[in-house]
Write a protein that holds these residues in place. Structure first.
Motif: not given
Length: 337
Positions: A293-306, A311-312, A329-331
């Protein structure tokens, strides 16, 4: 009989890709986006500077500057393939069927000619049989239509004799002089104070209702989006990370980037206790974007898969969708690519 012209969207952008080629490598400014603009509706494209929102708009009109070019995807206007237009077809399309209002009117208006002459020239370029007198009457009428007083006198004045808000009204008049069915507005209120900004937004809203045209409105300001738009596409690092109706984006945001934009926007209801929460970090390096995910370095909820996989895109209902592993994940781990 079904009117196929009316049943299909006014503008459809499908898997659009635009790259700039430099010695350092390829910069994917727009990386596989899709959206539609319906007749009589306003689609907002929102994101930080460098997200690709302006570049994708320029590609619609064939205005991507070198060394950039469209590398993939499709753009259709009333079902016609815009990217396959001949130079003559593109010249008619640009201004006659789709027009653009740019961010800075002083770079779009010629300082050496009165604004009336520029309006007349734009009109006669698309309506060859129109006399100069008829063109001047229509130009003056359009200046009055966008709220300029004494249009006959204004026709003789030069751009430097207008205020910033008045120049932007002239640019809107020039864009609408040939009655286009699509108006692209690229941050048209950024350089204006809030009072003039509100006037320009009200003008665009009134003209849109009056003419039934579709509007593609590009901005970094979510407050402007709330005022004008029906649908919203949130862009980050060349991709659309969330898309939906304006109520979905403001009241049920799903992507962490959209949430970050909302938290960094002042609220009058005190919902953030008067504090603005900036998005941490800096936008993704266009030459060295993350693998996932391009936003992963700035995301506070980032997971390893990110960090590992893109992402889909998850359908959230009623046209609301987000490209996020958390949503997937929620879905229940599902998602649409």
């Amino acid at each position: 009989m079904l009117d196929t012209k009316r049943s299909r969207p006014l503008l459809a952008v499908e898997d659009l890709r635009v790259s700039f080629f430099h010695l350092e490598g390829e910069v994917r400014a727009v990386d596989g986006i899709r959206y539609t603009v319906e007749r009589g509706s306003v689609m907002g494209i929102v994101g930080e500077s460098g997200s690709g929102k302006s570049v994708q708009a320029y590609s619609i009109l064939g205005l991507v500057p070198p060394p950039g070019r469209v590398t993939g995807g499709r753009i259709t206007f009333e079902g016609r393939d815009v990217l396959s237009f001949s130079p003559e077809e593109r010249a008619h399309f640009r201004g006659g069927e789709a027009a653009m209002v740019f961010q800075n009117p002083m770079t779009s208006l010629n300082p050496l000619y009165p604004v009336g002459s520029q309006l007349v020239e734009a009109l006669r370029a698309h309506e060859r049989g129109l006399s100069r007198r008829e063109a001047r009457e229509r130009a003056a009428g359009m200046l009055a239509r966008v709220g300029l007083q004494n249009p006959e006198r204004r026709m003789e004045q030069y751009p430097h004799q207008f205020s910033g808000g008045m120049r932007q009204r002239v640019m809107i008049a020039m864009a609408l002089i040939c009655s286009p069915r699509l108006l692209i507005a690229d941050e048209p209120t950024t350089a204006l104070d809030v009072t003039i900004q509100a006037q320009i937004l009200e003008l665009l809203r009134d003209l849109q209702r009056e003419t039934g045209m579709g509007i593609l409105f590009i901005t970094h300001n979510l407050g402007v989006v709330a005022e004008l738009c029906d649908q919203v596409s949130v862009m980050y690092a060349g991709k659309i990370v969330e898309q939906g109706g304006v109520d979905d984006i403001f009241y049920a945001p799903a992507h962490p980037y959209t949430l970050g934009l909302l938290r960094s926007m002042p609220r009058l209801d005190g919902g953030n206790q008067g504090r603005l929460v900036p998005i941490p970090g800096t936008p993704a390096d266009p030459l060295h974007r993350p693998a996932g995910c391009p936003f992963s370095p700035r995301c506070g909820a980032c997971r390893p898969v990110c960090r590992r996989q893109p992402p889909p895109t998850v359908e959230l209902g009623n046209g609301h969708r987000a490209a996020c592993w958390l949503c997937a994940e929620e879905r229940g781990g599902g998602g649409l690519g």
